[in-house]
Design a protein around this motif. Sequence first.
Motif, PDB file in Angstrom:
ATOM      1  N   GLN A 137      -9.773  -5.018   3.768  1.00 59.16           N
ATOM      2  CA  GLN A 137     -10.221  -3.965   4.735  1.00 59.16           C
ATOM      3  C   GLN A 137      -9.697  -2.587   3.965  1.00 59.16           C
ATOM      4  O   GLN A 137     -10.614  -1.934   3.606  1.00 59.16           O
ATOM      5  CB  GLN A 137      -9.655  -4.104   6.149  1.00 59.16           C
ATOM      6  N   THR A 138      -8.514  -2.530   4.186  1.00 60.02           N
ATOM      7  CA  THR A 138      -7.775  -1.246   3.518  1.00 60.02           C
ATOM      8  C   THR A 138      -8.269  -0.708   2.196  1.00 60.02           C
ATOM      9  O   THR A 138      -8.400  -1.726   1.375  1.00 60.02           O
ATOM     10  CB  THR A 138      -6.098  -1.367   3.412  1.00 60.02           C
ATOM     11  N   GLU A 139      -8.516   0.482   1.892  1.00 51.59           N
ATOM     12  CA  GLU A 139      -8.816   1.336   0.497  1.00 51.59           C
ATOM     13  C   GLU A 139      -7.735   2.056   0.082  1.00 51.59           C
ATOM     14  O   GLU A 139      -6.783   2.404   0.954  1.00 51.59           O
ATOM     15  CB  GLU A 139     -10.298   1.796   0.713  1.00 51.59           C
ATOM     16  N   PRO A 176      -4.840  -5.571   0.101  1.00 48.86           N
ATOM     17  CA  PRO A 176      -4.984  -7.285   0.880  1.00 48.86           C
ATOM     18  C   PRO A 176      -4.195  -8.100   0.162  1.00 48.86           C
ATOM     19  O   PRO A 176      -4.217  -8.394  -1.111  1.00 48.86           O
ATOM     20  CB  PRO A 176      -6.466  -7.430   0.319  1.00 48.86           C
ATOM     21  N   GLY A 177      -3.335  -8.913   0.906  1.00 46.25           N
ATOM     22  CA  GLY A 177      -2.362 -10.024   0.341  1.00 46.25           C
ATOM     23  C   GLY A 177      -3.309 -11.293  -0.281  1.00 46.25           C
ATOM     24  O   GLY A 177      -4.514 -11.506   0.493  1.00 46.25           O
ATOM     25  N   GLY A 178      -3.048 -11.921  -1.202  1.00 52.73           N
ATOM     26  CA  GLY A 178      -3.816 -13.039  -1.696  1.00 52.73           C
ATOM     27  C   GLY A 178      -4.783 -12.351  -2.556  1.00 52.73           C
ATOM     28  O   GLY A 178      -5.556 -13.449  -3.340  1.00 52.73           O
ATOM     29  N   ASP A 238       0.427 -11.400  -3.820  1.00 52.06           N
ATOM     30  CA  ASP A 238      -0.280 -10.727  -4.713  1.00 52.06           C
ATOM     31  C   ASP A 238      -1.075  -9.864  -4.010  1.00 52.06           C
ATOM     32  O   ASP A 238      -2.261  -9.992  -3.918  1.00 52.06           O
ATOM     33  CB  ASP A 238      -1.104 -11.723  -5.538  1.00 52.06           C
ATOM     34  N   ASN A 239      -0.552  -8.680  -3.446  1.00 53.03           N
ATOM     35  CA  ASN A 239      -1.382  -7.833  -2.685  1.00 53.03           C
ATOM     36  C   ASN A 239      -2.143  -7.119  -3.785  1.00 53.03           C
ATOM     37  O   ASN A 239      -1.795  -6.852  -5.019  1.00 53.03           O
ATOM     38  CB  ASN A 239      -0.361  -6.515  -2.217  1.00 53.03           C
ATOM     39  N   GLY A 240      -3.495  -6.885  -3.419  1.00 51.01           N
ATOM     40  CA  GLY A 240      -4.322  -6.552  -4.645  1.00 51.01           C
ATOM     41  C   GLY A 240      -5.478  -5.364  -4.578  1.00 51.01           C
ATOM     42  O   GLY A 240      -5.432  -4.654  -3.686  1.00 51.01           O
TER      43      GLY A 240
END
Length: 664
Positions: A137-139, A176-178, A238-240
Amino acid sequence: MEGVDYLADERKKAEFDVNEMKIVWAGSRHNFELSDRISKLVANDPGFSKEGRTMLPRKELFKNTLRKATYAWKRIIELRLSEEEAAKLRHFVDEPAFTDLHWGMFIPAIKGQGTDEQQKKWLPLAYKMQIIGCYAQTELGHGSNVQGLETTATFDPQTDEFVIHSPTLTSSKWWPGGLGKVSTHAVVYARLITNGKDYGINGFIVQLRSLEDHKPLPGVTVGDIGLKFGNGAYNTMDNGVLRFDHVRIPRDQMLMRVSQVTREGKYVQSDVPRQLLYGTMVYVRQTIVSDASNALSRAVCIATRYSAVRRQFGSQNGGQEIQVIDYKTQQNRLFPLLASAYAFRFVGEWLKWLYTDVTQRLQANDFSTLPEAHACTAGLKSLTTTATADGIEECRKLCGGHGYLCSSGLPELFAVYVPACTYEGDNTVLLLQVARFLMKTVSQLGSGKKPVGTIAYMGRIEHLMQCRSDVKQAKDWLKPSAVVEAFEARAARMSVACAQNLSKFDNPEEGFAELAADLAEAAVAHCQLIVVSKFIEKLQQDIPGEGVKQQLEVLCGIYYLFLLHKHQGDFLGTGYITSKQASLANDQLRALYSQLRPNAISLVDAFNYTDHFLDSILGRYDGNVYPKLYEAAWKDPLNQSDIADGFHEYIRPLLKQQLRTARL
Ligand SMILES: CCCCCCCC/C=C\CCCCCC(=O)SCCNC(=O)CCNC(=O)[C@H](O)C(C)(C)COP(=O)(O)OP(=O)(O)OC[C@H]1O[C@@H](n2cnc3c(N)ncnc32)[C@H](O)[C@@H]1OP(=O)(O)O
Ligand SMILES: Cc1cc2nc3c(=O)[nH]c(=O)nc-3n(C[C@H](O)[C@H](O)[C@H](O)COP(=O)(O)OP(=O)(O)OC[C@H]3O[C@@H](n4cnc5c(N)ncnc54)[C@H](O)[C@@H]3O)c2cc1C
């Protein structure tokens, strides 16, 4: 010495049945037995060892997390664990991993926002982990302002596909995590555009990586966003970052429960409210409230045990020094945190009930309780995570110098926990959502619409605006009715004061922005009222076990009297209490600390944490702190040799130079 319980004398002082308290803490006998069995299973399995975790460089740390998560999955399959048991196992493995987002957000998003057919297609794959998903979601440019997201999903009627695109740098998905190194799929939130019109944010299932070789698919740029706060800690995740260059997905990968796009490209809004798009956030906020009591109780368990072991000053006639837990200042910092852990446990239980209730209503197309569910989950998420993050740090300080060592377990716990104040909604932004709900409620008073649920007290606004506390002596503060009225009057008066100030502005939005700090304080007062009320309601239930209810009454008293003391300004300023009554509250609080003191160790034993889960030398069950601290120091890589690496390059020349200088 191994096998000796240095806290045995403390345990003998308990005035209640600890085993029964364990059941109250767990929520039920079933929950207790489940947690007990799974936590021991994890603790006894060398595959889940935490040894040396904080010393690993990032790449090794991350690989180690992959190993553990995969091993956990293997054990879940081998032991044929149920979904409930599997979730417990992941909890006790106690290492943030991509699986948190896969199970905690990707799957719930599909369940909440996907149609029946979409669920039928995607959920079995996700349940078997044949695909791994995250929540994107987050940018880079927007997190709180969800409506400001820039990623686009443009419908192409020629091919019956959506084109997912990142038009600007700031539209890159970020956090986003993962996502960074693991996920094959994501629920991506993007602006839905069809027939040239922008219909706002919607969720889309997008494949990111090949299921064969894990390479990013054409048009997808994806990676990790880099090292985060703390040693080890949340760096297991691994936040991406993610960018799309005109990536095409079939139309049926738009999550279509809330709105649909037809084959012809027509946008159709179903009769469920658009806010359901935010449903995953409501769900996760609710789980975060439950989790706050886990994190805070861990820190409190460590600080309480260590405070009983640690002695400083006051030796008389060569006797032992005073246990630091006996200092009133230590009690005044520690015991309210112990009480908060219990308070958050019970409000978390209640919130889970509220969430289940609202979910059942939504399924029956009853959307009436959604605004309250949103306000409660947002507000309590904010309140409990702020208090927990601050509480963990306070526990670290309560452990003096040794609390600063990673082997105390507290630095890592803090580093892992503190982002909870930001993720799933920044805590201030969430309080302002509660404030909007409060202002709406106040503005509707007198309209005939009766406030219900957690806001029902506003229905007695006339009384609450003019009543005064009738407390005359300290023990009057133990009467639940006196306490609830105090917290209700404070919350109601703060809300009404904000509403009156808001009415002075021609433009309500300008007024809201100008008064935001006061509004956030009113929201805190309302949320504290909820926590206090739910604790008091808990005590009205039948609670078995010798002395258990009495201990909970002490904890409840400490929780609300500490709040009353800390926020005295609100209670005095709104005119509900006098300064004399505030002082009586403080007298009662001190008396409760003395009642709690002999039970402190047993109250943290009731959390039933294994030494593996606590992962803290200071919090060891047996209190055998000093030999273990000494032993652990020698395991540090710096101590692998007497002569440090770098001696010949740096220290020796320095010493030689000093020698020369000295000779000069
Ligand atoms: C079992 C295992 C569990 C394990 C746990 C799993 C989790 C793992 C743990 C940790 C991992 C970390 C996860 C972190 C993941 C994330 O962070 S995901 C990203 C989260 N992002 C946010 O939370 C963004 C925060 N922003 C917002 O929520 C909203 O956009 C906003 C509320 C601030 C929007 O404000 P505004 O623009 O004013 O709102 P609108 O969009 O215009 O909506 C206005 C109306 O909608 C109502 N509303 C808002 N949110 C909700 C909601 N969630 N539910 C219901 N209703 C909502 C709002 O009250 C307005 O209503 P009215 O018009 O009636 O006033
Ligand atoms: C560890 C971690 C994991 C995460 N995991 C995920 C994930 O899996 N998926 C995902 O999509 N996102 C994830 N996020 C992102 C997270 O949800 C956002 O960071 C969060 O919602 C806050 O948004 P922001 O970063 O835009 O903060 P901002 O909104 O930029 O906040 C910055 C400051 O501005 C203030 N502020 C902002 N708006 C207002 C306002 N209206 N009024 C007053 N003050 C305001 C805030 O209080 C804050 O002090 C994660 C974040 C972290 C740290």
